[in-house]
Design an enzyme around this catalytic site. Structure first.
Site, mmCIF file in Angstrom:
data_model
loop_
_atom_site.group_PDB
_atom_site.id
_atom_site.type_symbol
_atom_site.label_atom_id
_atom_site.label_comp_id
_atom_site.label_asym_id
_atom_site.label_seq_id
_atom_site.Cartn_x
_atom_site.Cartn_y
_atom_site.Cartn_z
ATOM 1 N N ARG A 31 0.849 -1.191 0.000
ATOM 2 C CA ARG A 31 0.000 0.000 0.000
ATOM 3 C C ARG A 31 0.883 1.238 0.000
ATOM 4 O O ARG A 31 1.827 1.307 0.795
ATOM 5 C CB ARG A 31 -0.886 -0.007 1.255
ATOM 6 C CG ARG A 31 -2.112 0.882 1.214
ATOM 7 C CD ARG A 31 -3.244 0.250 0.462
ATOM 8 N NE ARG A 31 -3.694 -0.997 1.005
ATOM 9 C CZ ARG A 31 -4.642 -1.132 1.940
ATOM 10 N NH1 ARG A 31 -5.220 -0.075 2.456
ATOM 11 N NH2 ARG A 31 -5.020 -2.330 2.330
ATOM 12 N N SER A 119 -8.241 -0.077 -1.260
ATOM 13 C CA SER A 119 -9.227 -0.388 -0.222
ATOM 14 C C SER A 119 -9.937 0.882 0.244
ATOM 15 O O SER A 119 -10.560 1.567 -0.552
ATOM 16 C CB SER A 119 -8.548 -1.116 0.936
ATOM 17 O OG SER A 119 -9.483 -1.572 1.876
ATOM 18 N N HIS A 120 -9.822 1.218 1.524
ATOM 19 C CA HIS A 120 -10.521 2.381 2.076
ATOM 20 C C HIS A 120 -9.589 3.577 2.278
ATOM 21 O O HIS A 120 -9.995 4.576 2.869
ATOM 22 C CB HIS A 120 -11.156 2.018 3.416
ATOM 23 C CG HIS A 120 -10.147 1.584 4.451
ATOM 24 N ND1 HIS A 120 -9.581 0.335 4.432
ATOM 25 C CD2 HIS A 120 -9.593 2.247 5.493
ATOM 26 C CE1 HIS A 120 -8.717 0.241 5.436
ATOM 27 N NE2 HIS A 120 -8.715 1.384 6.094
ATOM 28 N N LYS A 129 -3.307 -6.576 -3.158
ATOM 29 C CA LYS A 129 -3.641 -7.708 -2.293
ATOM 30 C C LYS A 129 -3.356 -8.967 -3.098
ATOM 31 O O LYS A 129 -3.877 -9.119 -4.206
ATOM 32 C CB LYS A 129 -5.107 -7.642 -1.851
ATOM 33 C CG LYS A 129 -5.401 -6.445 -0.948
ATOM 34 C CD LYS A 129 -6.858 -6.397 -0.512
ATOM 35 C CE LYS A 129 -7.110 -5.208 0.405
ATOM 36 N NZ LYS A 129 -8.543 -5.092 0.806
ATOM 37 N N ASP A 255 -17.008 -0.769 1.479
ATOM 38 C CA ASP A 255 -15.816 0.063 1.375
ATOM 39 C C ASP A 255 -15.359 0.150 -0.075
ATOM 40 O O ASP A 255 -16.031 -0.331 -0.984
ATOM 41 C CB ASP A 255 -14.717 -0.466 2.293
ATOM 42 C CG ASP A 255 -14.109 -1.771 1.825
ATOM 43 O OD1 ASP A 255 -14.832 -2.572 1.201
ATOM 44 O OD2 ASP A 255 -12.912 -2.005 2.062
ATOM 45 N N ASP A 257 -13.226 -1.249 -2.038
ATOM 46 C CA ASP A 257 -13.076 -2.427 -2.902
ATOM 47 C C ASP A 257 -14.091 -3.512 -2.585
ATOM 48 O O ASP A 257 -13.992 -4.628 -3.090
ATOM 49 C CB ASP A 257 -11.652 -2.971 -2.867
ATOM 50 C CG ASP A 257 -11.224 -3.494 -1.502
ATOM 51 O OD1 ASP A 257 -11.829 -3.087 -0.495
ATOM 52 O OD2 ASP A 257 -10.268 -4.293 -1.447
ATOM 53 N N ASP A 259 -14.820 -5.398 -0.025
ATOM 54 C CA ASP A 259 -14.567 -6.614 0.746
ATOM 55 C C ASP A 259 -14.980 -6.456 2.211
ATOM 56 O O ASP A 259 -14.805 -7.361 3.014
ATOM 57 C CB ASP A 259 -13.104 -7.067 0.634
ATOM 58 C CG ASP A 259 -12.094 -6.052 1.148
ATOM 59 O OD1 ASP A 259 -12.509 -4.989 1.647
ATOM 60 O OD2 ASP A 259 -10.883 -6.323 1.032
ATOM 61 N N ARG A 260 -15.555 -5.284 2.565
ATOM 62 C CA ARG A 260 -16.023 -5.053 3.933
ATOM 63 C C ARG A 260 -17.475 -4.596 3.918
ATOM 64 O O ARG A 260 -17.932 -3.980 2.962
ATOM 65 C CB ARG A 260 -15.158 -4.006 4.640
ATOM 66 C CG ARG A 260 -13.717 -4.459 4.842
ATOM 67 C CD ARG A 260 -12.975 -3.545 5.797
ATOM 68 N NE ARG A 260 -12.786 -2.214 5.247
ATOM 69 C CZ ARG A 260 -13.048 -1.091 5.907
ATOM 70 N NH1 ARG A 260 -13.569 -1.124 7.115
ATOM 71 N NH2 ARG A 260 -12.813 0.073 5.346
ATOM 72 N N HIS A 342 -14.371 -7.032 7.654
ATOM 73 C CA HIS A 342 -14.037 -8.188 6.819
ATOM 74 C C HIS A 342 -14.715 -9.411 7.419
ATOM 75 O O HIS A 342 -14.477 -9.766 8.577
ATOM 76 C CB HIS A 342 -12.523 -8.424 6.804
ATOM 77 C CG HIS A 342 -11.741 -7.379 6.072
ATOM 78 N ND1 HIS A 342 -11.525 -7.434 4.717
ATOM 79 C CD2 HIS A 342 -11.116 -6.263 6.510
ATOM 80 C CE1 HIS A 342 -10.794 -6.391 4.343
ATOM 81 N NE2 HIS A 342 -10.543 -5.660 5.409
#
Length: 478
Positions: A31, A119-120, A129, A255, A257, A259-260, A342
């Site tokens: 990241r 992501s966020h 990832k 979020d 992407d 995934d949450r 997650h």
């Protein structure tokens, strides 16, 4: 093969060291800030290293996808250019939610793939990832990518790998629609925050038979409406308003992407992820009694009690999607979850974190209840204590881990049991306090919970004393 794959510049090892900031290699992923710490050249080299790992593991193909960030397309090109240098093929599935990349690694039977995603994080960030041969890369494996590049331990094939584009979204949406069955039609409000979840979310929930009130489902890497992070309650204000103003029975937020998962009730209450896990525990353990359930160190103390009450075995583990996946695989747990949102279904789904699928499973549970009032009552009655949200102490890059090591040496709280699997968690008879180093940003993460405000203040005072002893100038958020 696309022409851009050969836009490669040989870089000396000393040049590579300058380009590869050590700070982008995190515990769970890569990241960084695009064009500063995370450059196209860096991503291309990382792709070459990942391709080399794949070659050494006998993996012939990597699935690559990206989220909706403005830098995503060019970073995906750079990543692909590096991977194929090792003679490894690429399946480019384009702009998709991160869980769709995980799904695609199973669908195409590669077990290996990379999601280009920030992501966020704020818009200027992006990252990777990564999973290889069925396992998500984490910690030392991620750090080793940098060392491999710097030492020149890279395989360059005589013939570069090939690349092909595939549209996997229809198969992903079909799989959710076939797996999840609602007991009755529902009206649901969903907020994608202009993140990549917008390419699939509306169709997923309509396929389940829902009437959908959609907010910010057009993908826009500038995130013009609010930041796509449902862990921050200010990002849920629009969803709360939609629930007030429409017939929606429940609100779901995703979020950047997807995934949450974030959840808001009709009355505007936020159901934080550890309480979401409580709801799913009852459902999962009904089918698999006695099974282990994995959760991270940030979760409520009430969660372990509830898991045991329903006949399961509570397993507390490190925060981080890659650590959680390893533990779920190791224990054979049918389900696990993190306070960040997650959620990992390993019973009927693939064991990866998937906000859209988790939202669908939530509706499957809630649709068995008669109406919105029953839903709201059910969610509001989940065990709850006096608690803080996730709190942050900003520090210099790399300083957070040093401070937590010092904190651990001084942590000797009267009457508390100390757990150091991930930072320091002190469990008292009437609450807990947690301090840990973030895996993604230069902050110390804190969380507190107690039976009442008096106990909460006492626990916070214990932590305050240690922090001020090791860092007198610390700006504490409590």
């Amino acid at each position: 093969m696309c022409g851009y794959l050969f836009e490669w510049v040989n870089i000396s090892i000393s040049g590579a060291e300058q380009l590869l900031s050590p700070h982008i290699f995190k515990a769970n992923d890569i990241r960084g800030i695009v064009d500063e710490t995370l450059t196209e050249d860096a991503v291309r080299q990382i792709g070459h290293a990942l391709g080399t790992l794949a070659y050494e593991a006998g993996v012939a193909t990597l699935v690559l996808g990206r989220d909706g960030r403005l830098s995503g397309e060019r970073l995906l090109r750079a990543l692909s250019a590096g991977v194929v240098l090792a003679g490894v093929d690429v399946i480019d599935i384009g702009m998709v939610p991160t869980p769709t990349v995980y799904f695609a690694t199973q669908y195409f039977e590669t077990g290996s793939g990379v999601a280009v995603t920030g992501s966020h994080n704020p818009p200027q960030y992006n990252g990777l990832k990564m999973m290889l041969a069925g396992a998500t890369l984490n910690s030392g494996e991620i750090t080793d990518l940098r060392e491999r590049i710097l030492s020149g331990r890279l395989h360059t094939a005589a013939v570069a790998g090939d690349i092909r584009a595939e549209n996997i979204l229809p198969a992903y949406i079909d799989a959710i629609a076939h797996d999840v069955q609602l007991a009755r039609p529902m009206t649901v409000a969903i907020d994608c925050g202009n993140g990549v979840g917008g390419v699939a979310a509306v169709e997923v929930f309509r396929r389940l038979g829902c009437t959908v009130v959609d907010l910010f489902c057009d993908v826009d890497g500038n995130f013009p409406n609010h930041h796509p992070d449902p862990a921050d309650e200010k990002n849920l204000v629009d969803l709360q308003k939609a629930l007030r103003d429409t017939d929606a029975e429940i609100g779901l937020a995703f979020d950047g992407d997807a995934d949450r998962l974030g959840v808001v009730t009709k009355t505007g209450n936020i159901i934080y992820p550890d309480r979401q896990i409580m709801l799913f525990v009852e459902d999962v353990l009904a089918d698999q009694p006695g099974a282990p359930i994995v959760f991270d160190v940030k979760c409520s103390a009430h969660l372990a009690i509830l898991i045991e009450r329903h006949g399961g075995v509570p397993v507390m583990w490190k925060t981080g999607h890659s650590f959680m996946k390893v533990k779920i695989k190791e224990t054979g747990a049918p389900f696990g979850g993190e306070m960040s949102g997650h959620l990992f279904f390993n019973d009927r789904w693939g064991g990866f974190d998937d906000g859209l699928y988790s939202g669908a499973r939530l509706l499957e549970v809630l649709s068995k209840l008669a109406d919105v009032h029953a839903i709201t009552d059910k969610l509001n009655q989940l065990p709850q204590a006096v608690s803080t949200p996730e709190l942050h102490i900003p520090v210099a890059e790399g300083e957070n881990r040093q401070l937590i090591e010092q904190f651990e040496r001084r942590a000797n709280f009267n009457g508390a049991t100390i757990n150091t699997i991930d930072g320091v968690r002190a469990d008292y008879a009437d609450g807990f306090g947690l301090a840990r180093a973030s895996n993604t940003t230069p902050v110390i993460v804190l969380r507190f919970e107690a039976d009442d405000e008096v106990a909460l203040m006492r626990i916070q005072n214990d932590f305050r004393g240690v922090f001020l002893a090791i860092k007198p100038d610390a700006k504490l958020p409590f």
